[in-house]
Design a protein around this motif. Structure first.
Motif, PDB file in Angstrom:
ATOM      1  N   SER A 232      -5.166  -8.994  -1.391  1.00  0.00           N
ATOM      2  CA  SER A 232      -5.768  -7.837  -0.728  1.00  0.00           C
ATOM      3  C   SER A 232      -6.174  -6.778  -1.740  1.00  0.00           C
ATOM      4  CB  SER A 232      -4.798  -7.249   0.303  1.00  0.00           C
ATOM      5  OG  SER A 232      -3.559  -6.896  -0.290  1.00  0.00           O
ATOM      6  N   HIS A 233      -5.394  -6.634  -2.796  1.00  0.00           N
ATOM      7  CA  HIS A 233      -5.718  -5.664  -3.841  1.00  0.00           C
ATOM      8  C   HIS A 233      -7.033  -6.034  -4.537  1.00  0.00           C
ATOM      9  CE1 HIS A 233      -4.660  -2.733  -7.081  1.00  0.00           C
ATOM     10  NE2 HIS A 233      -5.430  -3.539  -7.792  1.00  0.00           N
ATOM     11  N   ARG A 234      -7.151  -7.295  -4.953  1.00  0.00           N
ATOM     12  CA  ARG A 234      -8.346  -7.715  -5.684  1.00  0.00           C
ATOM     13  C   ARG A 234      -9.593  -7.682  -4.800  1.00  0.00           C
ATOM     14  NH1 ARG A 234      -9.581  -6.841  -9.539  1.00  0.00           N
ATOM     15  NH2 ARG A 234     -10.591  -8.699 -10.375  1.00  0.00           N
ATOM     16  N   LEU A 235      -9.457  -8.112  -3.532  1.00  0.00           N
ATOM     17  CA  LEU A 235     -10.622  -8.105  -2.652  1.00  0.00           C
ATOM     18  C   LEU A 235     -11.046  -6.674  -2.316  1.00  0.00           C
ATOM     19  CD1 LEU A 235     -12.676  -9.774  -1.132  1.00  0.00           C
ATOM     20  CD2 LEU A 235     -11.125  -9.824   0.830  1.00  0.00           C
ATOM     21  N   ALA A 236     -10.072  -5.792  -2.137  1.00  0.00           N
ATOM     22  CA  ALA A 236     -10.395  -4.392  -1.859  1.00  0.00           C
ATOM     23  C   ALA A 236     -11.157  -3.775  -3.023  1.00  0.00           C
ATOM     24  CB  ALA A 236      -9.117  -3.599  -1.572  1.00  0.00           C
ATOM     25  N   GLU A 237     -10.783  -4.138  -4.243  1.00  0.00           N
ATOM     26  CA  GLU A 237     -11.520  -3.655  -5.415  1.00  0.00           C
ATOM     27  C   GLU A 237     -12.959  -4.170  -5.412  1.00  0.00           C
ATOM     28  OE1 GLU A 237      -8.153  -2.980  -8.899  1.00  0.00           O
ATOM     29  OE2 GLU A 237      -9.122  -4.942  -8.723  1.00  0.00           O
ATOM     30  N   LYS A 238     -13.112  -5.446  -5.083  1.00  0.00           N
ATOM     31  CA  LYS A 238     -14.444  -6.039  -5.093  1.00  0.00           C
ATOM     32  C   LYS A 238     -15.323  -5.442  -3.992  1.00  0.00           C
ATOM     33  CE  LYS A 238     -12.694 -10.448  -6.925  1.00  0.00           C
ATOM     34  NZ  LYS A 238     -13.409 -10.491  -8.193  1.00  0.00           N
ATOM     35  N   LEU A 239     -14.726  -5.114  -2.842  1.00  0.00           N
ATOM     36  CA  LEU A 239     -15.476  -4.546  -1.724  1.00  0.00           C
ATOM     37  C   LEU A 239     -15.595  -3.029  -1.810  1.00  0.00           C
ATOM     38  CD1 LEU A 239     -14.069  -6.688   1.251  1.00  0.00           C
ATOM     39  CD2 LEU A 239     -16.304  -6.874   0.154  1.00  0.00           C
ATOM     40  N   GLU A 240     -14.916  -2.449  -2.805  1.00  0.00           N
ATOM     41  CA  GLU A 240     -14.990  -1.010  -3.057  1.00  0.00           C
ATOM     42  C   GLU A 240     -14.542  -0.192  -1.844  1.00  0.00           C
ATOM     43  OE1 GLU A 240     -18.951  -0.236  -4.389  1.00  0.00           O
ATOM     44  OE2 GLU A 240     -18.613  -1.122  -6.357  1.00  0.00           O
ATOM     45  N   VAL A 241     -13.368  -0.538  -1.317  1.00  0.00           N
ATOM     46  CA  VAL A 241     -12.722   0.270  -0.286  1.00  0.00           C
ATOM     47  C   VAL A 241     -11.433   0.822  -0.872  1.00  0.00           C
ATOM     48  CG1 VAL A 241     -13.720  -1.040   1.619  1.00  0.00           C
ATOM     49  CG2 VAL A 241     -11.519  -1.744   0.678  1.00  0.00           C
TER      50      VAL A 241
ATOM     51  N   LEU B  29      -7.226 -11.784   2.937  1.00  0.00           N
ATOM     52  CA  LEU B  29      -8.685 -11.791   2.883  1.00  0.00           C
ATOM     53  C   LEU B  29      -9.303 -11.199   4.155  1.00  0.00           C
ATOM     54  CD1 LEU B  29      -9.300 -15.352   1.374  1.00  0.00           C
ATOM     55  CD2 LEU B  29      -9.448 -13.174   0.170  1.00  0.00           C
ATOM     56  N   VAL B  30      -8.803 -11.638   5.301  1.00  0.00           N
ATOM     57  CA  VAL B  30      -9.412 -11.229   6.578  1.00  0.00           C
ATOM     58  C   VAL B  30      -9.189  -9.749   6.858  1.00  0.00           C
ATOM     59  CG1 VAL B  30      -9.323 -11.541   9.084  1.00  0.00           C
ATOM     60  CG2 VAL B  30      -9.317 -13.530   7.570  1.00  0.00           C
ATOM     61  N   THR B  31      -7.974  -9.261   6.627  1.00  0.00           N
ATOM     62  CA  THR B  31      -7.694  -7.857   6.944  1.00  0.00           C
ATOM     63  C   THR B  31      -8.528  -6.908   6.087  1.00  0.00           C
ATOM     64  OG1 THR B  31      -5.779  -7.923   5.439  1.00  0.00           O
ATOM     65  CG2 THR B  31      -5.350  -8.252   7.785  1.00  0.00           C
ATOM     66  N   VAL B  32      -8.686  -7.227   4.810  1.00  0.00           N
ATOM     67  CA  VAL B  32      -9.488  -6.359   3.945  1.00  0.00           C
ATOM     68  C   VAL B  32     -10.956  -6.417   4.357  1.00  0.00           C
ATOM     69  CG1 VAL B  32     -10.255  -5.930   1.582  1.00  0.00           C
ATOM     70  CG2 VAL B  32      -7.880  -6.536   2.025  1.00  0.00           C
ATOM     71  N   ARG B  33     -11.420  -7.606   4.746  1.00  0.00           N
ATOM     72  CA  ARG B  33     -12.800  -7.733   5.210  1.00  0.00           C
ATOM     73  C   ARG B  33     -13.030  -6.907   6.478  1.00  0.00           C
ATOM     74  NH1 ARG B  33     -17.620  -8.660   3.120  1.00  0.00           N
ATOM     75  NH2 ARG B  33     -17.939  -6.742   4.295  1.00  0.00           N
ATOM     76  N   ILE B  34     -12.072  -6.941   7.413  1.00  0.00           N
ATOM     77  CA  ILE B  34     -12.167  -6.150   8.643  1.00  0.00           C
ATOM     78  C   ILE B  34     -12.081  -4.658   8.313  1.00  0.00           C
ATOM     79  CG2 ILE B  34     -11.037  -5.614  10.840  1.00  0.00           C
ATOM     80  CD1 ILE B  34     -10.144  -8.536  10.973  1.00  0.00           C
ATOM     81  N   TYR B  35     -11.180  -4.327   7.404  1.00  0.00           N
ATOM     82  CA  TYR B  35     -11.035  -2.923   6.983  1.00  0.00           C
ATOM     83  C   TYR B  35     -12.371  -2.397   6.451  1.00  0.00           C
ATOM     84  CZ  TYR B  35      -8.832   1.178   4.823  1.00  0.00           C
ATOM     85  OH  TYR B  35      -8.470   2.468   4.497  1.00  0.00           O
ATOM     86  N   LYS B  36     -13.032  -3.201   5.644  1.00  0.00           N
ATOM     87  CA  LYS B  36     -14.329  -2.814   5.085  1.00  0.00           C
ATOM     88  C   LYS B  36     -15.365  -2.612   6.190  1.00  0.00           C
ATOM     89  CE  LYS B  36     -17.860  -2.630   2.129  1.00  0.00           C
ATOM     90  NZ  LYS B  36     -18.163  -1.418   1.322  1.00  0.00           N
ATOM     91  N   ALA B  37     -15.390  -3.514   7.179  1.00  0.00           N
ATOM     92  CA  ALA B  37     -16.361  -3.416   8.265  1.00  0.00           C
ATOM     93  C   ALA B  37     -16.140  -2.157   9.099  1.00  0.00           C
ATOM     94  CB  ALA B  37     -16.267  -4.660   9.153  1.00  0.00           C
TER      95      ALA B  37
END
Length: 422
Positions: free
Chosen positions: A95-104, A145-153
């Motif tokens: 979640s940390h790495r994906l959040a960085e990539k999605l810039e949230v 992966l899914v929670t960070v993607r939803i958080y971004k949306a």
């Protein structure tokens, strides 16, 4: 000409495919997460070895010296704080790495993923510690992966509490994350209730529908052999095969190794032949065969010198000097042994473990990939037979290279003699 065109097209397609995989943020997040988790498996190895030392006399000596057997429980605290909560750690890192990539907001997205995972995979009164151990690593990856993607949306839609500009960012950020985090956590609770109504939970659902088939495929000798063939094919065309293959295989291998470790620490036996130690230390003994072969039979100055230069790096499993020196990449004189040697070493190792000629790695000792061959085999299997197995693999891979090295060396020697004659 047609052959060159075919190979150029193949190289272009492989490069494009590898580039697509390497740029995929989700695969990248998984790979980064597993790399971040890996040091803790090594950290846990030392106290695990001491707490489960194979010689009872050593255990009795330490117990008598300290006057109490409590030291074993203290050492096991490192295991409980690392490998035994593997799913939690992987959820946090992914979640940390994906959040960085999605810039949230990295911190808030990471904490939201962790809470959602614990809601979906209950860890509380009456719940087993296994819920946050390696058994649920696949569900931890999915939730991260899914929670960070939803958080971004949700964040992109502007569904958040907006604080005045005068409020410091450190204070405003938690309030802005309240609505996205609330939606995700309550959504996780609803999913949990639905799964419970059907008599299951997220971990069991993922492991049975996705995790089990993945581990059966990746955890079979056929899956490993295919992975090594594909990795070498990428390397041959100058693409870093390890960075592509490891991103997919490492999570599978680590789960299988942790299952062995849990079985051994519970007083049982390791049962997964295919595991992270197998994949790291027994399936990469291939290219070094070219170096040993050149040292033994090469007569050309170039191959002899390259072999000497490549020997020391290869002690620590670093193969770039040989790859670029002979060269092995894009050199069709070595295509067959280069492609097949690692897969051959994997098959030899699997047969040795399956026939119980060598003890299966227990996971008690987990080593970095740079650990020298023979030493790594002895340590991960806790038997000298592991080192002997690696010697057999070295001999087989060297033998595979001999006819190809002899032919290539003959051509290179003729070129050198022709240059000297001029």
């Amino acid at each position: 000409m047609s052959e060159n065109k075919f190979m150029d097209n193949l190289q272009m397609k492989l490069t494009r495919f590898a580039g697509t995989l390497s740029r995929n943020m989700y695969i990248g997040a998984i790979k980064d997460a597993m790399l971040a988790y890996m040091p803790f498996t090594i950290i846990a190895s030392i106290p695990l070895i001491l707490a489960n030392f194979p010689y009872q006399g050593f255990t009795d000596f330490i117990t008598n010296l300290l006057g109490s057997p409590d030291w074993i429980g203290k050492l096991m605290l490192v295991y409980f704080a690392t490998i035994n909560i593997a799913a939690l750690l992987v959820c946090l890192t992914i979640s940390h790495r994906l959040a960085e990539k999605l810039e949230v907001n990295v911190l808030q997205a990471q904490l939201t993923a962790l809470v959602a995972f614990l809601v979906l995979t209950p860890f509380g009164e009456g719940q087993s510690i296994a819920n946050v151990a390696a058994a649920n690593m696949f569900s931890a990856m999915l939730v991260g992966l899914v929670t960070v993607r939803i958080y971004k949306a949700i964040d992109d839609k502007g569904f958040k509490i907006k604080m005045p500009d005068a409020v410091p960012p450190a204070v405003a950020a938690p309030f802005e994350s309240l609505i996205p985090s609330m939606i995700i956590v309550y959504g996780a609770l609803i999913v949990n209730c639905i799964l419970s109504a059907f008599g299951t939970d997220l971990g069991s659902l993922i492991n049975n529908t996705v995790g089990l088939p993945i581990m059966l495929l990746g955890g079979s000798i056929f899956g490993v052999a295919f992975a090594k063939l594909f990795e070498q094919l990428l390397w041959f065309f100058g693409i870093h095969g390890g960075s592509i293959v490891l991103g997919v295989m490492t999570p599978i291998m680590q789960v299988l190794e942790t299952q062995n470790l849990e079985a051994v620490t519970a007083g049982g036996q390791a049962f997964n032949i295919i595991n992270n130690s197998f994949f790291t230390h027994f399936t990469n003994i291939g290219t070094v065969g070219a170096v040993i072969c050149a040292l033994l039979i090469a007569r050309s100055r170039q191959y002899r010198e390259i072999a000497k230069i490549a020997t020391v790096p290869f002690v620590f499993n670093i193969g770039e000097p040989a790859l670029f020196g002979f060269p092995l990449m894009l050199n069709f004189k070595f295509f067959i042994p280069f492609l097949l040697s690692n897969a051959l070493s994997a098959v030899i190792a699997y047969i040795a473990f399956a026939l119980h000629l060598v003890p299966i790695p227990t996971g008690l000792i987990q080593l970095p990939w740079t650990t020298p061959v023979i030493l790594s085999g002895i340590l991960v299997t806790q038997s000298i037979r592991g080192g002997i197995l690696q010697l057999v693999q070295l001999a087989a891979c060297t033998a595979l290279y001999i006819p190809f090295m002899r032919s290539a060396d003959k051509d290179e020697l003729a070129i050198e003699q022709g240059q000297e004659a001029e």
